[in-house]
Scaffold this active site. Structure first.
Site, PDB file in Angstrom:
ATOM      1  N   HIS A 132     -22.842 -78.772  19.696  1.00 57.23           N
ATOM      2  CA  HIS A 132     -23.727 -77.970  19.877  1.00 57.23           C
ATOM      3  C   HIS A 132     -23.662 -77.355  18.604  1.00 57.23           C
ATOM      4  O   HIS A 132     -23.474 -77.677  17.270  1.00 57.23           O
ATOM      5  CB  HIS A 132     -22.858 -76.809  19.828  1.00 57.23           C
ATOM      6  CG  HIS A 132     -23.152 -75.045  20.013  1.00 57.23           C
ATOM      7  ND1 HIS A 132     -24.317 -74.512  19.681  1.00 57.23           N
ATOM      8  CD2 HIS A 132     -23.947 -74.661  21.174  1.00 57.23           C
ATOM      9  CE1 HIS A 132     -24.349 -73.476  19.981  1.00 57.23           C
ATOM     10  NE2 HIS A 132     -24.472 -73.479  21.222  1.00 57.23           N
ATOM     11  N   ASP A 209     -14.329 -77.402  18.323  1.00 57.61           N
ATOM     12  CA  ASP A 209     -14.992 -76.640  19.144  1.00 57.61           C
ATOM     13  C   ASP A 209     -14.428 -76.452  20.697  1.00 57.61           C
ATOM     14  O   ASP A 209     -14.905 -76.957  21.109  1.00 57.61           O
ATOM     15  CB  ASP A 209     -16.340 -76.906  18.797  1.00 57.61           C
ATOM     16  CG  ASP A 209     -16.922 -75.868  19.462  1.00 57.61           C
ATOM     17  OD1 ASP A 209     -16.841 -74.969  20.256  1.00 57.61           O
ATOM     18  OD2 ASP A 209     -18.353 -75.600  19.295  1.00 57.61           O
ATOM     19  N   GLN A 212     -15.710 -74.171  25.132  1.00 58.82           N
ATOM     20  CA  GLN A 212     -16.284 -74.578  26.809  1.00 58.82           C
ATOM     21  C   GLN A 212     -15.263 -74.337  26.930  1.00 58.82           C
ATOM     22  O   GLN A 212     -14.764 -75.134  28.731  1.00 58.82           O
ATOM     23  CB  GLN A 212     -16.870 -75.949  26.486  1.00 58.82           C
ATOM     24  CG  GLN A 212     -19.138 -74.974  25.714  1.00 58.82           C
ATOM     25  CD  GLN A 212     -18.918 -74.071  26.945  1.00 58.82           C
ATOM     26  OE1 GLN A 212     -18.442 -73.901  28.317  1.00 58.82           O
ATOM     27  NE2 GLN A 212     -19.955 -72.842  26.148  1.00 58.82           N
ATOM     28  N   LYS A 235     -17.349 -66.291  26.140  1.00 64.38           N
ATOM     29  CA  LYS A 235     -16.549 -67.241  27.172  1.00 64.38           C
ATOM     30  C   LYS A 235     -15.546 -67.319  28.120  1.00 64.38           C
ATOM     31  O   LYS A 235     -15.190 -68.084  28.519  1.00 64.38           O
ATOM     32  CB  LYS A 235     -16.826 -68.694  26.191  1.00 64.38           C
ATOM     33  CG  LYS A 235     -17.773 -69.027  24.870  1.00 64.38           C
ATOM     34  CD  LYS A 235     -18.833 -69.772  25.567  1.00 64.38           C
ATOM     35  CE  LYS A 235     -19.822 -70.011  24.159  1.00 64.38           C
ATOM     36  NZ  LYS A 235     -21.291 -70.417  25.017  1.00 64.38           N
ATOM     37  N   CYS A 373     -29.390 -75.508  22.806  1.00 66.13           N
ATOM     38  CA  CYS A 373     -28.421 -75.343  21.202  1.00 66.13           C
ATOM     39  C   CYS A 373     -27.669 -77.566  21.113  1.00 66.13           C
ATOM     40  O   CYS A 373     -26.784 -77.079  20.775  1.00 66.13           O
ATOM     41  CB  CYS A 373     -27.396 -74.673  21.170  1.00 66.13           C
ATOM     42  SG  CYS A 373     -28.218 -73.294  20.859  1.00 66.13           S
TER      43      CYS A 373
HETATM   44  N1  PLP Z   1     -20.025 -74.753  20.350  1.00 64.30           N
HETATM   45  C1  PLP Z   1     -20.209 -74.567  21.742  1.00 64.30           C
HETATM   46  C2  PLP Z   1     -19.761 -76.071  22.620  1.00 64.30           C
HETATM   47  C3  PLP Z   1     -20.716 -73.632  22.161  1.00 64.30           C
HETATM   48  O1  PLP Z   1     -20.703 -73.507  23.838  1.00 64.30           O
HETATM   49  C4  PLP Z   1     -21.350 -72.209  22.023  1.00 64.30           C
HETATM   50  C5  PLP Z   1     -22.260 -71.470  23.117  1.00 64.30           C
HETATM   51  O2  PLP Z   1     -22.675 -71.684  23.841  1.00 64.30           O
HETATM   52  C6  PLP Z   1     -20.954 -72.392  20.800  1.00 64.30           C
HETATM   53  C7  PLP Z   1     -20.118 -73.236  19.986  1.00 64.30           C
HETATM   54  C8  PLP Z   1     -21.716 -70.999  19.983  1.00 64.30           C
HETATM   55  O3  PLP Z   1     -20.829 -70.373  20.347  1.00 64.30           O
HETATM   56  P1  PLP Z   1     -20.825 -68.761  19.657  1.00 64.30           P
HETATM   57  O4  PLP Z   1     -22.467 -68.070  19.730  1.00 64.30           O
HETATM   58  O5  PLP Z   1     -20.778 -68.170  20.758  1.00 64.30           O
HETATM   59  O6  PLP Z   1     -20.793 -68.450  18.961  1.00 64.30           O
END
Ligand code: PLP
Length: 415
Positions: A132, A209, A212, A235, A373
Site C-alpha cells: 500500500h 503492515d 488487512q 479495519k 493505493c
Molecule cells: N496498509 C494496508 C495494507 C492497507 O490496506 C491500508 C488501508 O487500506 C493502509 C495501510 C492504510 O491504512 P489507514 O488509511 O487506516 O492508515
C-alpha cells in the site's frame, strides 16, 4: 449486543449480521445493502457505537491528567484498550502497545523515529511490490532525506511474494524491511514467518503492515516476532482515526519521540526536556479517547468472533465467488495464490473498473474500484484500476450471489 458465541465450531453468520445495524438498513433505493468493501473499511457493531457514545455521555474528560472521577473513568477506558490489544495480538507487554491514528501513522512513526536516525547514504530499506502507498511513501521520504535506497522484492504473476527472493535482496547495507501481512489490493498472504526469520538472521529489524490481517486471522506477535506491527481500528470493526503500533520494548525505547507535546514528557524546562516512558513517549497531546474506548469494544467483539472461524468462513465465500467468476468469459482475477485472503481483484474486458463499481452500486452492491493505493502493483499487472470485492465476518452467500448476478448483468449491458 447479541451473543456472538462462535467458539463452538459453528459459525452463525446471521447472528453476526444482527450485530451490525447498518447491514439491516435499506438503501435510499429500498435495496438490500451488499457491503463487500471491507478492505477499505469495516462496518461497526452496536457494541462499538455504544462504547463511543458511552465515553462522551459518561466519561468525557482527558486522560492521565486530572484526579477527578470523570478523568479516572476516561483513563480507565483508555488503558483497558491497551490491555485488550496486548492480549489480542499476544504482545509481550501492555507497554509495547502505542496508540496511533492508524496504520499510516504507525508506519510514519517507525520511519521517522526509529529508522531515519539510523540511516546513512547508500543504506537500504527492503519493501515488496504489493505494498500500500502507506508502506512505500514514508520510506521514500526518509530515503530522500538521508540518501538511502529502496530495494523492492518483485511480485510473481500469481501475486505471490517469494521468501527466498526477499532473502536474496538483504545485503550488508540493509537497515530495515517492511512488508504487508496481507496485500490489500489482491489479497496475497505474504510468507511473513520465513521473511522475518531471514531478516533476523541478518539482524535486520522488520515492520509488518497488519491493516488487512487484523480482522481476518489470528495474530500472535510473540510467535511471529516482528520488531514492529501496525494496524488501523477501522479495519477491525472499530472507529476511524485510531490504531495501534506494537513494538518490541527495546526498539521502542531506542526510538526517538515522534511528536512533542503534552503527556509525552517527564519534565520540561527551557534548559531541556526529558521524556515519559514508553508507550506514553509516543502519545503526545490529547489522544482520540473516544476512539480508543470504542476500539476496545471492537477488539472484544472480534475476540469473541474467533478469528480462526472467521478466516474459514471468509475462505468459503472467496471460493464460491472465485469459482463463479472463473466461469465468466472476459473477467480476470489478479492475485491467485491458493492461500490468499478474502479479497478478489478483477478486470473485465472492455469495461472500466469504475463502470463496474457504478453499475454494481445501482444494485446496492458496494465494492472498491481504482488503484487501491497500490499504483506500483497496478503498473506491474499493466492495469490502471481493478474492481475489488473484499469479505468480512458478516458477509454471507447472499452477498456473493448479489455480486455474481451484478457482474452478469454488467456483461449483458456491455454485450
Ligand atoms: N496498509 C494496508 C495494507 C492497507 O490496506 C491500508 C488501508 O487500506 C493502509 C495501510 C492504510 O491504512 P489507514 O488509511 O487506516 O492508515
Amino acid at each position: 449486543m447479541a451473543t456472538v458465541g462462535h467458539n463452538t465450531g459453528h459459525f452463525d453468520v446471521e447472528k453476526v449480521r444482527a450485530d451490525f445495524p447498518i447491514l439491516d438498513e435499506p438503501l435510499p433505493s429500498g435495496q438490500r445493502l451488499t457491503y463487500i468493501d471491507n478492505a477499505a473499511t469495516t462496518q461497526k457493531p452496536s457494541a462499538v457505537l455504544e462504547a463511543s457514545d458511552g465515553y462522551y455521555r459518561h466519561a468525557n474528560a482527558n486522560v492521565h491528567r486530572a484526579i477527578h472521577t470523570l478523568s479516572q473513568r476516561a483513563t480507565q477506558q483508555y488503558e483497558a484498550t491497551r490491555d485488550r490489544i496486548a492480549a489480542f495480538v499476544n504482545a509481550a507487554s501492555r507497554d509495547d502497545v502505542v496508540f496511533t491514528k492508524g496504520t499510516t501513522d504507525g508506519i510514519n512513526l517507525v520511519a521517522q523515529s526509529f529508522v531515519r536516525p539510523r540511516l546513512a547514504e547508500g543504506d537500504e530499506i527492503v519493501l515488496t511490490e504489493v505494498e500500500h502507498h502507506s508502506n512505500i511513501v514514508p520510506w521514500q521520504l526518509i530515503a530522500e532525506a538521508t540518501g538511502a535506497q529502496i530495494v523492492v522484492v518483485p511480485v510473481g504473476d500469481d501475486g505471490s511474494i517469494d521468501a527466498a527472493d526477499f532473502e536474496s535482496r538483504l545485503g550488508p547495507r540493509t537497515k530495515f524491511a517492511a512488508f504487508a501481512h496481507i496485500a490489500n489490493a489482491i489479497g496475497t498472504r505474504l510468507p511473513v514467518e520465513a521473511m522475518i526469520e531471514a531478516a533476523h538472521k541478518r539482524d535486520v529489524p522488520v515492520l509488518i503492515d497488519g491493516a488487512q490481517a487484523i480482522a481476518h486471522q489470528p495474530v500472535d506477535l510473540q510467535a511471529l516476532s516482528p520488531e514492529f506491527y501496525v494496524f488501523s481500528g477501522h479495519k477491525v470493526f472499530g472507529p476511524t482515526g485510531v490504531g495501534a503500533l506494537i513494538g518490541k520494548a527495546d526498539y521502542l525505547q531506542a526510538a526517538s519521540p515522534y511528536q512533542g507535546g503534552g503527556d509525552m514528557i517527564d519534565t520540561v524546562s527551557f534548559a531541556g526536556t526529558t521524556y515519559n516512558d514508553v508507550p506514553y513517549k509516543f502519545e503526545a497531546g490529547t489522544p482520540n479517547i473516544a476512539g480508543v474506548a470504542a476500539l476496545g469494544a471492537a477488539i472484544d467483539y472480534t475476540n469473541k468472533l474467533d478469528l480462526t472461524a472467521v478466516a474459514a468462513h471468509e475462505h468459503e465465500l472467496l471460493k464460491s465467488a472465485t469459482a463463479a467468476i472463473e466461469e465468466m468469459d472476459g473477467l480476470h482475477i489478479i492475485g491467485t495464490t491458493p492461500d490468499k485472503a478474502g479479497i478478489i481483484s478483477m478486470v473485465m474486458d472492455d469495461v472500466h473498473a469504475h463502470d463496474i463499481g457504478t453499475l454494481l452500486d445501482e444494485s446496492g452492491i458496494a465494492i472498491r474500484t481504482g488503484h487501491h493505493c497500490a499504483m506500483p502493483l497496478m503498473a506491474r499487472f499493466g492495469v490502471s484500476a481493478t474492481a475489488r470485492a473484499s469479505f468480512a465476518a458478516y458477509n454471507n452467500q447472499a452477498d456473493v450471489d448479489a455480486l455474481i448476478k451484478g457482474l452478469h448483468s454488467i456483461q449483458r449491458i456491455f454485450g
